[in-house]
Structure formats: structure tokens, C-alpha cells
Design an enzyme around this catalytic site. Sequence first.
Site: not given
Length: 298
Positions: A57, A101, A124
Site C-alpha cells: 500500500k 492494519q 478503511d
Amino acid sequence: MPDLPQAALIDGKQIAETIHNETRARVDALKAKGVVPGITFVRVGEDPASQAYVRMKEKKAHDLGINSRTVVLPAATPEADLLALLEKLNADPTVHGILVQAPLPHPISETRVFSTVDPRKDVDGFHPANVGKLLLGDATGFRPCTPAGVHELLIRSGVETKGAEVVVLGRGNIVGKPMAAILLQKAPHADATVTLVHSRSRNVAETCRRADIIVAAMGQTEFLKADMVKPGAVVIDVGVNRVDDPSDKRGYRLVGDVDFEAIRKVAGKITPNPGGVGPMTIAMLMSNTVQAAENLTK
Ligand code: GUN
């Protein structure tokens, strides 16, 4: 003997590249106004899969001209310290997107962590405010990247969802539930009849055989077999499962949730894996990050 018909491949890599080009143009437009979009990744502990995901990412953010930074915290970090870091990032005007994450080490509460990220920076789409907006059909929220990526794959490969029977395999918060919420909306490119199948469902094979579109996201190696797929159906494989393989230099290989070789002889369209959903998740994350920067710049 004539070749058996084979499903058309849905090229996620190619479609993701198209989206990245669109995102790059939006980054350039922001830079022309003096704003550099910025994302901060937070990783807790040293889970190898999380390390690899965050690296990918970060690299893509860099390629697109998005500022990115990764904060790595030790696995034993107290939850309060992580929440304090998030409050600092919430207050930092150079940070437009924040991604923590998952999975997080025990005993940190993912619910409390995701609820602490400012919803305007929640690229997200995991904050309860964004989850609620998704369910309500309010497009001002952020959608979780993987189901949003699957949605874009369907749209950009010309798959009709209106009135379609869709079976989503898996009811997780990251993919299954938001996937269902996206496709059942009364909206263009949605309007589907969605069935969510999970570990307690009965008649799974029969339910799958009714589907015009199957999204497999339950995290079980090659769960979906050819005899569970209606001829001509569209099959999207979200699975990323590690299978021991001593012949591979890593000692494992990655396998999806669908039996690709058998199903491609039955399905009408299918995603390769890798090269299907994976690149789309990153494309949607980058797009959400630029969206956050655009919203916060207005
Ligand atoms: N872990 C697995 N998928 C995801 C994702 O989409 N976002 C985050 N933050 N963590 C994940």
C-alpha cells in the site's frame, strides 16, 4: 476434440491501473491547489502478512504522489497508547487518511480502535459512522476497500447487478457484510437480491447454484466447487489462504476460496487470483485517500 468453453477473465490488475490513472489525475489537481494528499499506516506487531500488505500500500501511495508514512508499534503496545496516537493523527492537518492494519494483537479492541479514527479520515470505512452511512445508502461515507473494489470490478466489466441473484459467501465485517450492503441498495449498479451465506447456513451448494453472481469471501481454501456454480455465472474470488508448499521458496503458496481451474469451465466470468480482487483493494484505498483530501480541502 473442441476446446471446452472457458470463462472470461475479469482482469483486476488492468482495471486497478485504470483507477490509479484517474486517482493520479486527482492527486495532481490537489497539488495544483497546494495540497499533498497524505496517508498514515499504523501497524502493531510483526505479523508477516500485515507487513507485506502495508508495504504494498505504501509503495502504491508513493507511485501516485501521495505522502505516506508508516508507524510501527510493538505487539505489546497498550491500547491507550494506540488510541493516543490516533488522536494525534486525527488532529494533524497533513494526514488525510489513517489506516490501522488488522488483525491487531490481543487484547487490543479493534472496535475501539476503528471507532477512534476520525470518520473523515477513515479511508478503511470501518468507523461505525461510515458503516451506518453505507447501510443507509448515504454516499458521503467511505466504503471498505475490498467490497468497494469488487463492486468496481462488476461495474467496469459490464456485469448487470439489477435484479440479479447474488450469493455472498462469508459474513465478516471487512468483506461479507459491507458487500451485501453495497449490492442491495436501491441504486444504479446495485438493486440485487442478496443472500449472505455463512458457517451456519443450510443448503449452501443449492443456494450457490441459484446465483447469477457469487462473491467468495469466507477464507476457506477452494471452498467453492464447480458443481456449486450455475453455468454462465460470475464468480469473484476474494480469498487469500496460505497453503503449505515445500516446493515454493517461501514454504507456502496463496490459494483463493474458489476452485479456479474447474470453475472456469462452468462460469461466464471469473477473477484470477492473484490479479483479481487484490489490486482493486489497493486502488480503492488510494481513491478513498484522495477523496478524504478533497473533502478536507473544501
Ligand atoms: N486486514 C485485512 N484486510 C484489511 C483492510 O482492508 N484494512 C485493514 N486496515 N486491515 C485489513
